[in-house]
Design a protein around this motif. Structure first.
Motif, short mmCIF file in Angstrom:
data_model
loop_
_atom_site.label_atom_id
_atom_site.label_comp_id
_atom_site.label_asym_id
_atom_site.label_seq_id
_atom_site.Cartn_x
_atom_site.Cartn_y
_atom_site.Cartn_z
N LEU A 91 0.82 -1.21 0.00
CA LEU A 91 0.00 0.00 0.00
C LEU A 91 0.86 1.26 0.00
N GLY A 92 1.96 1.22 0.71
CA GLY A 92 2.85 2.38 0.77
C GLY A 92 3.56 2.64 -0.54
N CYS A 93 3.86 1.59 -1.28
CA CYS A 93 4.56 1.75 -2.57
C CYS A 93 3.62 2.17 -3.69
N GLU A 94 2.37 1.86 -3.55
CA GLU A 94 1.42 2.10 -4.64
C GLU A 94 1.36 3.57 -5.10
N PRO A 95 1.20 4.56 -4.22
CA PRO A 95 1.16 5.94 -4.71
C PRO A 95 2.48 6.38 -5.34
N ILE A 96 3.58 5.84 -4.86
CA ILE A 96 4.88 6.17 -5.44
C ILE A 96 4.95 5.66 -6.88
N LEU A 97 4.49 4.45 -7.10
CA LEU A 97 4.48 3.87 -8.44
C LEU A 97 3.52 4.62 -9.36
N HIS A 98 2.38 5.05 -8.82
CA HIS A 98 1.44 5.83 -9.62
C HIS A 98 2.06 7.17 -10.04
N MET A 99 2.77 7.81 -9.11
CA MET A 99 3.41 9.09 -9.44
C MET A 99 4.54 8.88 -10.44
N LYS A 100 5.27 7.78 -10.31
CA LYS A 100 6.34 7.49 -11.27
C LYS A 100 5.75 7.35 -12.68
N HIS A 101 4.63 6.64 -12.77
CA HIS A 101 3.94 6.49 -14.05
C HIS A 101 3.50 7.85 -14.58
N PHE A 102 2.91 8.67 -13.69
CA PHE A 102 2.45 10.00 -14.08
C PHE A 102 3.59 10.86 -14.62
N GLN A 103 4.73 10.80 -13.94
CA GLN A 103 5.87 11.61 -14.36
C GLN A 103 6.44 11.15 -15.71
N SER A 104 6.42 9.85 -15.96
CA SER A 104 6.99 9.36 -17.21
C SER A 104 6.00 9.40 -18.38
N LYS A 105 4.71 9.23 -18.11
CA LYS A 105 3.71 9.14 -19.19
C LYS A 105 2.85 10.39 -19.31
N GLY A 106 2.81 11.22 -18.26
CA GLY A 106 1.97 12.42 -18.30
C GLY A 106 0.52 12.18 -17.96
N SER A 107 0.20 10.98 -17.49
CA SER A 107 -1.17 10.67 -17.08
C SER A 107 -1.13 9.64 -15.96
N PRO A 165 -2.00 6.17 -14.09
CA PRO A 165 -2.30 4.83 -14.61
C PRO A 165 -3.79 4.54 -14.46
N GLN A 166 -4.33 3.74 -15.34
CA GLN A 166 -5.76 3.42 -15.33
C GLN A 166 -6.19 2.84 -13.98
N SER A 167 -5.34 2.03 -13.37
CA SER A 167 -5.70 1.43 -12.07
C SER A 167 -5.89 2.51 -11.02
N SER A 168 -5.11 3.56 -11.07
CA SER A 168 -5.25 4.66 -10.12
C SER A 168 -6.56 5.41 -10.36
N VAL A 169 -6.88 5.68 -11.60
CA VAL A 169 -8.12 6.37 -11.94
C VAL A 169 -9.32 5.56 -11.45
N GLU A 170 -9.27 4.24 -11.68
CA GLU A 170 -10.37 3.37 -11.25
C GLU A 170 -10.51 3.37 -9.73
N GLN A 171 -9.39 3.38 -9.01
CA GLN A 171 -9.44 3.44 -7.56
C GLN A 171 -10.11 4.72 -7.08
N SER A 206 -13.90 4.65 -7.95
CA SER A 206 -14.68 3.66 -7.21
C SER A 206 -14.64 3.88 -5.70
N GLY A 207 -13.62 4.60 -5.23
CA GLY A 207 -13.48 4.81 -3.79
C GLY A 207 -12.97 3.58 -3.07
N SER A 208 -12.43 2.61 -3.81
CA SER A 208 -11.93 1.38 -3.19
C SER A 208 -10.45 1.51 -2.87
N VAL A 209 -9.97 0.57 -2.03
CA VAL A 209 -8.55 0.54 -1.69
C VAL A 209 -7.74 0.16 -2.92
N ARG A 210 -8.21 -0.81 -3.65
CA ARG A 210 -7.55 -1.24 -4.90
C ARG A 210 -8.62 -1.54 -5.92
N ALA A 211 -8.31 -1.21 -7.16
CA ALA A 211 -9.27 -1.49 -8.25
C ALA A 211 -9.06 -2.87 -8.81
#
Length: 75
Positions: A43-59, A61-67, A70-75
């Motif tokens: 859980l602690g690594c997840e936002p870091i990985l999402h930000m890494k994706h955002f910085q490299s791709k400019g958007s 990740p779909q899994s983050s958007v779905e989370q 949906s308001g869930s812990v994980r999509a």
């Protein structure tokens, strides 16, 4: 916040008679707690990985958007 000086102090303890004093730090490093069946470490690594994706791709990740939508812990 970790510093280079603090890291070097720890490194100097390795293979000395005081190395045993590092045991308490080692035990905290591998926390096996979980939230909703997901490890705290994952859980602690997840936002870091999402930000890494955002910085490299400019958007986000779909899994983050779905989370978020949906308001869930994980999509």
């Amino acid at each position: 916040m970790n510093t280079l000086d603090a890291l070097l102090r720890v490194c100097k303890l390795i293979t000395t008679p005081l190395e045993h004093s590092l045991d308490s730090q080692r035990a905290r490093r591998f926390d096996t707690s979980s939230v909703s069946g997901i490890s705290v470490a994952d859980l602690g690594c997840e936002p870091i990985l999402h930000m890494k994706h955002f910085q490299s791709k400019g958007s986000l990740p779909q899994s983050s958007v779905e989370q978020i939508l949906s308001g869930s812990v994980r999509a």
